[in-house]
Enzyme design. Structure first.
Site, PDB file in Angstrom:
ATOM      1  N   ARG A  50       0.858  -1.178   0.000  1.00  0.00           N
ATOM      2  CA  ARG A  50       0.000   0.000   0.000  1.00  0.00           C
ATOM      3  C   ARG A  50       0.894   1.228   0.000  1.00  0.00           C
ATOM      4  O   ARG A  50       2.101   1.149   0.132  1.00  0.00           O
ATOM      5  CB  ARG A  50      -1.005   0.008   1.161  1.00  0.00           C
ATOM      6  CG  ARG A  50      -0.645  -0.684   2.423  1.00  0.00           C
ATOM      7  CD  ARG A  50       0.486  -0.060   3.191  1.00  0.00           C
ATOM      8  NE  ARG A  50       0.284   1.367   3.411  1.00  0.00           N
ATOM      9  CZ  ARG A  50       1.252   2.235   3.568  1.00  0.00           C
ATOM     10  NH1 ARG A  50       2.514   1.860   3.525  1.00  0.00           N
ATOM     11  NH2 ARG A  50       1.000   3.509   3.774  1.00  0.00           N
ATOM     12  N   GLY A  51       0.251   2.387  -0.223  1.00  0.00           N
ATOM     13  CA  GLY A  51       1.009   3.611  -0.444  1.00  0.00           C
ATOM     14  C   GLY A  51       1.059   3.879  -1.940  1.00  0.00           C
ATOM     15  O   GLY A  51       1.437   2.997  -2.722  1.00  0.00           O
ATOM     16  N   ALA A  52       0.667   5.077  -2.360  1.00  0.00           N
ATOM     17  CA  ALA A  52       0.473   5.347  -3.787  1.00  0.00           C
ATOM     18  C   ALA A  52       1.698   5.008  -4.659  1.00  0.00           C
ATOM     19  O   ALA A  52       1.567   4.296  -5.664  1.00  0.00           O
ATOM     20  CB  ALA A  52       0.059   6.802  -3.986  1.00  0.00           C
ATOM     21  N   ARG A  93      -7.498  -0.693  -6.985  1.00  0.00           N
ATOM     22  CA  ARG A  93      -7.701   0.416  -6.052  1.00  0.00           C
ATOM     23  C   ARG A  93      -7.872   1.698  -6.871  1.00  0.00           C
ATOM     24  O   ARG A  93      -6.970   2.071  -7.633  1.00  0.00           O
ATOM     25  CB  ARG A  93      -6.540   0.535  -5.066  1.00  0.00           C
ATOM     26  CG  ARG A  93      -6.332  -0.736  -4.242  1.00  0.00           C
ATOM     27  CD  ARG A  93      -5.535  -0.489  -2.997  1.00  0.00           C
ATOM     28  NE  ARG A  93      -6.243   0.381  -2.065  1.00  0.00           N
ATOM     29  CZ  ARG A  93      -5.679   0.897  -0.968  1.00  0.00           C
ATOM     30  NH1 ARG A  93      -4.416   0.630  -0.686  1.00  0.00           N
ATOM     31  NH2 ARG A  93      -6.377   1.683  -0.170  1.00  0.00           N
ATOM     32  N   GLN A 200      -1.962   2.275   9.990  1.00  0.00           N
ATOM     33  CA  GLN A 200      -0.674   2.391   9.298  1.00  0.00           C
ATOM     34  C   GLN A 200       0.331   3.216  10.097  1.00  0.00           C
ATOM     35  O   GLN A 200       1.535   2.976  10.034  1.00  0.00           O
ATOM     36  CB  GLN A 200      -0.869   3.020   7.905  1.00  0.00           C
ATOM     37  CG  GLN A 200      -1.673   2.176   6.946  1.00  0.00           C
ATOM     38  CD  GLN A 200      -3.128   2.624   6.880  1.00  0.00           C
ATOM     39  OE1 GLN A 200      -3.708   2.994   7.895  1.00  0.00           O
ATOM     40  NE2 GLN A 200      -3.706   2.590   5.698  1.00  0.00           N
ATOM     41  N   ASP A 241      -2.220  10.555  -2.295  1.00  0.00           N
ATOM     42  CA  ASP A 241      -2.552   9.536  -3.283  1.00  0.00           C
ATOM     43  C   ASP A 241      -2.959  10.145  -4.617  1.00  0.00           C
ATOM     44  O   ASP A 241      -2.882   9.484  -5.647  1.00  0.00           O
ATOM     45  CB  ASP A 241      -3.678   8.641  -2.754  1.00  0.00           C
ATOM     46  CG  ASP A 241      -3.179   7.726  -1.653  1.00  0.00           C
ATOM     47  OD1 ASP A 241      -2.875   6.556  -1.960  1.00  0.00           O
ATOM     48  OD2 ASP A 241      -3.069   8.175  -0.507  1.00  0.00           O
ATOM     49  N   LYS A 252      -5.003   9.650   3.012  1.00  0.00           N
ATOM     50  CA  LYS A 252      -5.669   8.757   3.948  1.00  0.00           C
ATOM     51  C   LYS A 252      -6.727   9.503   4.768  1.00  0.00           C
ATOM     52  O   LYS A 252      -6.513  10.639   5.175  1.00  0.00           O
ATOM     53  CB  LYS A 252      -4.640   8.112   4.876  1.00  0.00           C
ATOM     54  CG  LYS A 252      -5.189   7.072   5.819  1.00  0.00           C
ATOM     55  CD  LYS A 252      -5.921   5.958   5.074  1.00  0.00           C
ATOM     56  CE  LYS A 252      -5.036   5.247   4.060  1.00  0.00           C
ATOM     57  NZ  LYS A 252      -5.779   4.203   3.305  1.00  0.00           N
TER      58      LYS A 252
END
Length: 350
Positions: A50-52, A93, A200, A241, A252
Site C-alpha cells: 500500500r502507499g500510492a 484500487r 498504518q 494519493d 488517507k
C-alpha cells in the site's frame, strides 16, 4: 532501507516479485511471492502492499508478470492478454493515481508492435518496472532535500498514515523529508498518529522511525488538536494519493481534519508527493474517486475480534480530500509549490 517490492530471478530463469506483507508488520516480516498478474492484483487489492508510489511500482511489476504468463495456445493474442492484465490491475484500487500512471507507462512498451515473438518483451517490461522503482527512490531523495529546507533546525512534526519507505520504492515522501532533515543535522521529533482503521501510523510509520532511531511518539487520531493547542507541533507533513490541478489533495482518511486543525492553530501543513501523483485531468478534488473498504476493518480488530455490535451500519472511506486552501505547500522532486501554482505545472500539449 526497507524494500517493500523486490524483483527476483529464480534458478529456473523465471521472474518473481516478492512483496513485503505490510498487514503483518511490525510483529512478523513475511513476503508474498507473486508469480502472476493475478497474484499482484491480490497483493494490491488486499493491502499486502500500500502507499500510492508503491502501488504504482507493484502494478508495473504486475504487468511484467502478466507478460511472462502469456500462453500462445490459450486462444488469446498477446495484446488481448496484456489488455486483460492491465484491466485486472487497474481495477484493484481506484484512488491512487500512481497506479494508472504506471500502467500507462508500461503500456507504451507492450502496445508497440514487434516483429517475432511478442513474449520477448517480458525482460524489457521487468527492466522498465525496476526503472520506475529506482526513479522513485531518486525522486524521494530530491523531495526530501527540498522539504527539509522548510523545517527549522529543531522541530516536532506530526505525520498521518505511512508515507515512508514502505509506501514507496524506498526512503519515503513525508518520512523522506523527515529523514533528510535528520541527515542535514536537524533535531527532529515526530508524533505519529495511529491512523484508524488500518493503523498504518501505529504499525508502519512508528516501525520505520524507531528502526531509524528518530525520536517518535505514537498518539491516537484524536490527540492532534490537543498537541497543537499546547504548541507542541511545529509542522504537519503527509503524503498524497492524488493531487488535482487546483491543488486539492486526496490522502488517507483523517488528513483533512488535521489540515483544518493546523490552519486554526497557525501551523504549516505540507504535502510531499512525487510529480506523478498530480492528475492534471481532474480540475478539483470533488472529481477524485474515493475508495470505500470493507466494514469489517472498522467492526473488527484483526481478523477475528469484533469490537462493534452486530447490525450497526458502517461507513469506511479509505481517503478524504483536503482543499488546497488548507495546504501550505506541496513538496515534489521538482521543487516546492503553493497549491495555486500546481495548474501552471501542467505539461504543455503539442
Amino acid at each position: 532501507m526497507i524494500d517493500a517490492v523486490r524483483w527476483v530471478r529464480t534458478p529456473e530463469n523465471q521472474h518473481e516479485v516478492h512483496v513485503l506483507d505490510q498487514r503483518l508488520l511490525p510483529l512478523r516480516t513475511e513476503f508474498m511471492v507473486c508469480r502472476t498478474a493475478s497474484d499482484m492484483a491480490t497483493a494490491i487489492r488486499d493491502m499486502v502492499v500500500r502507499g500510492a508510489p508503491a502501488i504504482g511500482i507493484a502494478a508495473a511489476f504486475g504487468v511484467a508478470l502478466g507478460s511472462q504468463s502469456w500462453n500462445p495456445g490459450a486462444g488469446f493474442s498477446y495484446q488481448q492478454h496484456m489488455e486483460e492484465t492491465t484491466r485486472l490491475l487497474g481495477a484493484t484500487r481506484p484512488t491512487a493515481v500512481n497506479l494508472f500512471w504506471a500502467l500507462e507507462r508500461m503500456r507504451a512498451l507492450w502496445a508497440t508492435p514487434v516483429i517475432g515473438d511478442p513474449s520477448g518483451l517480458t525482460g524489457s517490461l521487468f527492466l522498465e518496472a525496476q526503472s520506475i522503482k529506482d526513479e522513485d527512490i531518486r525522486m524521494n531523495r530530491k523531495m526530501g532535500d527540498h522539504g527539509q529546507a522548510l523545517l527549522p533546525d529543531s522541530a516536532t512534526v506530526l505525520t498521518h498514515c505511512n508515507a515512508g519507505a514502505l509506501a514507496t520504492g524506498g526512503f519515503g515522501t513525508a518520512l523522506g523529508v523527515i529523514r533528510a532533515a535528520v541527515s542535514a543535522g536537524k533535531t527532529i521529533r515526530v508524533f505519529a498518529d495511529e491512523t484508524r482503521p488500518y493503523l498504518q501510523g501505529a504499525r508502519l510509520t512508528a516501525y520505520e522511525l524507531v528502526e531509524d532511531g528518530i525520536p517518535t511518539t505514537l498518539i491516537t487520531d484524536g490527540m492532534g488538536a490537543s498537541l497543537m493547542a499546547k504548541k507542541k507541533i511545529d509542522a504537519v507533513i503527509v503524503g498524497a494519493d492524488r493531487v488535482t490541478a487546483n491543488g486539492d489533495v486526496a490522502n488517507k482518511i483523517g488528513t483533512y481534519a488535521l489540515a483544518v486543525l493546523a490552519r486554526a492553530h497557525g501551523i504549516p501543513f505540507y504535502v510531499a508527493a512525487p510529480f506523478s501523483t498530480i492528475d492534471f485531468s481532474l480540475q478539483s478534488g470533488s472529481q477524485i474517486p474515493i475508495e470505500e473498504r470493507s466494514p469489517r476493518e472498522i467492526t473488527h480488530f484483526g481478523p477475528d475480534v469484533r469490537i462493534a455490535p452486530e447490525g450497526v451500519s458502517v461507513y469506511n472511506p479509505a481517503f478524504d480530500v483536503t482543499p488546497g486552501e488548507f495546504i501550505t505547500a506541496i513538496i515534489t522532486e521538482k521543487g516546492v509549490f503553493r497549491p495555486d501554482e500546481i495548474r501552471q505545472l501542467a505539461p504543455k500539449s503539442n
